[in-house]
Design a protein around this motif. Structure first.
Motif, PDB file in Angstrom:
ATOM      1  N   ALA A 160       4.458 -35.683   5.536  1.00  0.00           N
ATOM      2  CA  ALA A 160       4.543 -35.162   4.166  1.00  0.00           C
ATOM      3  C   ALA A 160       5.821 -35.651   3.488  1.00  0.00           C
ATOM      4  O   ALA A 160       5.804 -36.015   2.309  1.00  0.00           O
ATOM      5  CB  ALA A 160       4.488 -33.633   4.175  1.00  0.00           C
ATOM      6  N   GLN A 161       6.923 -35.676   4.230  1.00  0.00           N
ATOM      7  CA  GLN A 161       8.177 -36.184   3.669  1.00  0.00           C
ATOM      8  C   GLN A 161       8.060 -37.664   3.335  1.00  0.00           C
ATOM      9  O   GLN A 161       8.538 -38.116   2.286  1.00  0.00           O
ATOM     10  CB  GLN A 161       9.339 -35.951   4.637  1.00  0.00           C
ATOM     11  N   ALA A 162       7.411 -38.421   4.203  1.00  0.00           N
ATOM     12  CA  ALA A 162       7.211 -39.850   3.943  1.00  0.00           C
ATOM     13  C   ALA A 162       6.327 -40.042   2.706  1.00  0.00           C
ATOM     14  O   ALA A 162       6.603 -40.914   1.872  1.00  0.00           O
ATOM     15  CB  ALA A 162       6.594 -40.532   5.159  1.00  0.00           C
ATOM     16  N   GLY A 197       7.056 -41.886  -1.088  1.00  0.00           N
ATOM     17  CA  GLY A 197       6.300 -43.061  -1.513  1.00  0.00           C
ATOM     18  C   GLY A 197       5.504 -43.764  -0.437  1.00  0.00           C
ATOM     19  O   GLY A 197       4.946 -44.824  -0.679  1.00  0.00           O
ATOM     20  N   SER A 198       5.443 -43.195   0.760  1.00  0.00           N
ATOM     21  CA  SER A 198       4.686 -43.802   1.864  1.00  0.00           C
ATOM     22  C   SER A 198       3.630 -42.815   2.378  1.00  0.00           C
ATOM     23  O   SER A 198       3.817 -42.177   3.416  1.00  0.00           O
ATOM     24  CB  SER A 198       5.630 -44.189   3.003  1.00  0.00           C
ATOM     25  N   LYS A 222      -4.175 -40.727   6.353  1.00  0.00           N
ATOM     26  CA  LYS A 222      -4.988 -40.939   7.559  1.00  0.00           C
ATOM     27  C   LYS A 222      -5.332 -39.599   8.205  1.00  0.00           C
ATOM     28  O   LYS A 222      -6.471 -39.346   8.583  1.00  0.00           O
ATOM     29  CB  LYS A 222      -4.250 -41.841   8.552  1.00  0.00           C
ATOM     30  N   ARG A 223      -4.335 -38.716   8.303  1.00  0.00           N
ATOM     31  CA  ARG A 223      -4.561 -37.393   8.896  1.00  0.00           C
ATOM     32  C   ARG A 223      -5.567 -36.598   8.052  1.00  0.00           C
ATOM     33  O   ARG A 223      -6.454 -35.937   8.582  1.00  0.00           O
ATOM     34  CB  ARG A 223      -3.240 -36.624   9.005  1.00  0.00           C
TER      35      ARG A 223
END
Length: 93
Positions: free
Chosen positions: A51-53, A57-58, A64-65
């Motif tokens: 979630a932080q990623a 912006g990533s 995918k999850r």
């Protein structure tokens, strides 16, 4: 149905809309469906980092999850109910 687009609205109207949305999101997050969704997402660990990623912006790992979760009968049903609840609360159209 109300349009929650605040573009072109004055500052006090924007603040009012944001407050309404914050309250609606907070209420939605406390539902049994949202709590179960979070429990499923947390299985296997790493969702907080994903979630932080995503916020940075990533979003690939989190997406995918979510795809994996939505491919299950329970996950798809949870997402559908949460979307309906969001629509009823005016968060989405």
């Amino acid at each position: 149905m109300k349009d929650h687009n605040t573009q072109g609205a004055g500052p006090s109207q924007q603040a009012s809309e944001l407050l309404k949305n914050k309250e609606a999101i907070s209420k939605l997050a406390q539902t049994d469906d949202a709590q179960r969704l979070m429990a499923l997402l947390r299985q296997g660990g790493g969702v907080e980092e994903e979630a932080q990623a995503a916020a940075s912006g990533s979003p690939a790992a989190l997406m995918k999850r979510m795809k994996q979760l939505m491919s299950t009968q329970e996950g798809a049903a949870l997402i559908q109910r949460i979307n309906e609840q969001a629509r009823e609360s005016g968060l989405t159209k």
